[in-house]
Design an enzyme around this catalytic site. Structure first.
Site, PDB file in Angstrom:
ATOM      1  N   ASN A   1      77.802   0.053 -50.388  1.00  0.00           N
ATOM      2  CA  ASN A   1      78.325   1.116 -50.953  1.00  0.00           C
ATOM      3  C   ASN A   1      77.812   2.549 -50.551  1.00  0.00           C
ATOM      4  OD1 ASN A   1      79.628   2.530 -53.520  1.00  0.00           O
ATOM      5  ND2 ASN A   1      79.439   0.373 -54.334  1.00  0.00           N
TER       6      ASN A   1
ATOM      7  N   HIS B   1      54.296   4.366 -41.819  1.00  0.00           N
ATOM      8  CA  HIS B   1      53.163   4.935 -41.100  1.00  0.00           C
ATOM      9  C   HIS B   1      52.095   4.227 -41.216  1.00  0.00           C
ATOM     10  CE1 HIS B   1      55.947   8.075 -39.555  1.00  0.00           C
ATOM     11  NE2 HIS B   1      56.503   7.986 -40.701  1.00  0.00           N
TER      12      HIS B   1
ATOM     13  N   THR C   1      58.530  -5.043 -53.094  1.00  0.00           N
ATOM     14  CA  THR C   1      57.407  -5.056 -52.236  1.00  0.00           C
ATOM     15  C   THR C   1      57.216  -6.421 -51.550  1.00  0.00           C
ATOM     16  OG1 THR C   1      55.981  -5.238 -53.764  1.00  0.00           O
ATOM     17  CG2 THR C   1      56.395  -3.004 -53.328  1.00  0.00           C
TER      18      THR C   1
ATOM     19  N   LYS D   1      64.325 -13.473 -64.393  1.00  0.00           N
ATOM     20  CA  LYS D   1      64.699 -14.714 -64.770  1.00  0.00           C
ATOM     21  C   LYS D   1      65.162 -15.436 -63.445  1.00  0.00           C
ATOM     22  CE  LYS D   1      69.335 -12.818 -66.279  1.00  0.00           C
ATOM     23  NZ  LYS D   1      70.387 -12.749 -67.464  1.00  0.00           N
TER      24      LYS D   1
END
Length: 175
Positions: free
Chosen positions: A77, A107, A155, A173
């Site tokens: 998109n 970094h 993450t 879920k």
């Protein structure tokens, strides 16, 4: 996650590709293009053909381009940021929502090496959906059929057939 450190010298060695692709990204985002022209310009940016079933909405942003691979029937998109120096693979039927960021670069914390980069690939497996403004960080794999909720910050790897949301993203879920 397989991460790799890149020095400024290694990044500089890629500069010609980066410069060329930034010109192509600018051209892509500033003109009127039909779907076939968009796919052709993105093919030039990534250095490989983009299947006719792929739908990319503009504006589209990438920092490098040459380490992005797209499956069939992928939908990207508008306003998506692809930071692909570490490599990004979007499998068949992947959906990327508006404003999402796929970031393979970080970094280093050490101030003496702050301008050096660490890169790790992102893989988004078949039929996964990344919601609007979600952020996928380096080294993450999004499993088959998984859904990443809007605004999530991912993450860690997302298991197949799950829904994750939140900051940081957590499994909400199973599908």
């Amino acid at each position: 996650m397989v991460s790799q450190k890149l020095s400024q010298a290694e990044i500089a060695a890629q500069q010609a590709v980066i410069d060329q692709n930034q010109r192509l990204v600018q051209r892509l985002n500033t003109g009127q293009h039909d779907a076939a022209e968009i796919r052709q310009l993105v093919s030039e940016i990534i250095g490989q053909p983009v299947d006719a079933s792929v739908d990319i909405r503009l504006p589209f942003f990438t920092d490098f381009g040459r380490r992005l691979t797209l499956g069939k029937r992928v939908i990207i998109n508008d306003q998506v940021q692809i930071t692909d120096l570490g490599g990004i693979h979007l499998a068949d039927d992947v959906l990327i929502g508006p404003g999402a960021s796929l970031i393979t670069v970080n970094h280093q914390l050490d101030p003496a090496h702050r301008h050096d980069l660490t890169v790790a690939p992102i893989a988004i497996q078949q039929n996964a959906w990344v919601g609007a403004k979600a952020i996928i960080l380096p080294g993450v794999t999004i499993g088959r059929n998984a859904v990443v909720g809007a605004g999530a910050v991912v993450t860690r790897d997302v298991p197949a057939d799950t829904v994750v949301a939140g900051v940081p993203a957590k499994v909400m879920k199973t599908i």
